[in-house]
Design an enzyme around this catalytic site. Sequence first.
Site, PDB file in Angstrom:
ATOM      1  N   LEU A  75       0.806  -1.219   0.000  1.00 27.35           N
ATOM      2  CA  LEU A  75       0.000   0.000   0.000  1.00 27.35           C
ATOM      3  C   LEU A  75       0.840   1.271   0.000  1.00 27.35           C
ATOM      4  O   LEU A  75       1.873   1.357   0.656  1.00 27.35           O
ATOM      5  CB  LEU A  75      -0.914   0.007   1.230  1.00 27.35           C
ATOM      6  N   HIS A  76       0.364   2.247  -0.750  1.00 26.19           N
ATOM      7  CA  HIS A  76       0.986   3.569  -0.772  1.00 26.19           C
ATOM      8  C   HIS A  76      -0.085   4.605  -0.449  1.00 26.19           C
ATOM      9  O   HIS A  76      -1.251   4.261  -0.194  1.00 26.19           O
ATOM     10  CB  HIS A  76       1.654   3.825  -2.131  1.00 26.19           C
TER      11      HIS A  76
ATOM     12  N   HIS B 272      -3.597   4.302  -1.931  1.00 26.84           N
ATOM     13  CA  HIS B 272      -4.524   3.369  -1.279  1.00 26.84           C
ATOM     14  C   HIS B 272      -5.064   3.971   0.023  1.00 26.84           C
ATOM     15  O   HIS B 272      -6.236   3.833   0.338  1.00 26.84           O
ATOM     16  CB  HIS B 272      -3.802   2.068  -0.902  1.00 26.84           C
TER      17      HIS B 272
ATOM     18  N   GLN C 261     -10.140   0.235 -15.614  1.00 30.13           N
ATOM     19  CA  GLN C 261     -10.577  -0.736 -14.608  1.00 30.13           C
ATOM     20  C   GLN C 261     -11.795  -0.203 -13.852  1.00 30.13           C
ATOM     21  O   GLN C 261     -12.776  -0.922 -13.638  1.00 30.13           O
ATOM     22  CB  GLN C 261      -9.437  -1.013 -13.629  1.00 30.13           C
TER      23      GLN C 261
ATOM     24  N   ARG D 270       4.172  -0.388  -8.420  1.00 27.14           N
ATOM     25  CA  ARG D 270       5.254  -0.758  -9.341  1.00 27.14           C
ATOM     26  C   ARG D 270       6.381   0.290  -9.385  1.00 27.14           C
ATOM     27  O   ARG D 270       7.447  -0.001  -9.925  1.00 27.14           O
ATOM     28  CB  ARG D 270       4.699  -0.998 -10.744  1.00 27.14           C
TER      29      ARG D 270
HETATM   30  O1  PAF Z   1      -6.394  -2.176  -8.733  1.00 30.11           O
HETATM   31  C1  PAF Z   1      -6.035  -3.200  -8.132  1.00 30.11           C
HETATM   32  O2  PAF Z   1      -5.215  -3.177  -7.217  1.00 30.11           O
HETATM   33  C2  PAF Z   1      -6.627  -4.538  -8.548  1.00 30.11           C
HETATM   34  O3  PAF Z   1      -6.824  -4.611  -9.903  1.00 30.11           O
HETATM   35  C3  PAF Z   1      -7.921  -4.897  -7.783  1.00 30.11           C
HETATM   36  C4  PAF Z   1      -9.042  -3.945  -8.082  1.00 30.11           C
HETATM   37  C5  PAF Z   1      -7.638  -4.908  -6.293  1.00 30.11           C
HETATM   38  C6  PAF Z   1      -8.371  -6.299  -8.191  1.00 30.11           C
HETATM   39  O4  PAF Z   1      -7.400  -7.255  -7.950  1.00 30.11           O
END
Ligand code: PAF
Length: 282
Positions: free
Chosen positions: A33-34, A37, A153, A187
Amino acid sequence: MTIIRTVKKMHQSVRKIAGEGKTIGLVPTMGFLHEGHLALIRRAKRLADVVIVSIFVNPTQFAPHEDFNRYPRDEKGDIKKIKEVGGDIVFIPAKAEIYPDHFQTFVAVEKLTQTLEGAMRPTHFRGVTTIVAKLFNITRPDVAIFGMKDYQQAMVLKQMTFDLGYPIKFIIAPTVREKDGLAMSSRNKYFTAAQRKEALCLYYALKKAKAMVTKEKIRDCRKIEKEMKAIIKKVCPSAAIDYIAFTDFTTLTPLKKVASETVCSLAVRVHKVRLIDNMKLL
Ligand code: PAF
């Protein structure tokens, strides 16, 4: 704060929470986590009584040649950070909890996944929608929060939430950037200090695009793309551009001219690390 590792315990816990009349906010993550998040968790805290953060590096969204095995992991550090920002439950399932033997059911959003990331990574979104549908079923949230950094996404998951009729308030939170503009990403850890500077090429290119649209009133996407490519090459000469795309915010339809609600998205490989970023131009 409670740590839960099994689906059964999670079901029991959410039943109890709902029984007490409390609302649940879910922040799905792959860990490491950064600040991006943590901003999602803080937002969830403002919107729901109980915040669940899931940590699961989801194998089905990685293609065999991608970085599943070396994806950064730091469970201890993540738990500490979640506690500090006031998360209530951390759900950390093992792979077998999510994908038991003989698992064979997937969720797929058909149209929105055909472009951008979906075109480059054909199995990626099927993995993302499947895991998030499973997390929705397991944690039964009232609110779920995703970051704009993974713009496609977010739109794909929003569509899935609507299509499958989940009674979930779907929130897309703004991208959190480092002081110099680099979009926060787990990353980024792969870079040396010098490479990290070159990774700024995505942000600089997007900033240029935004300035061309808002200050110079340029609308021709090809013209903007050309300038963006030049900036990327200047900042990171070895960069490999997967795509630079101009699309409508909601439908992801490709655009030739910038109009209202146009998003510019790009994916660039910087020293073998594939980065994505995006910016609303108008
Ligand atoms: O964005 C992410 O970290 C991932 O794609 C998620 C939404 C947790 C699904 O694995």
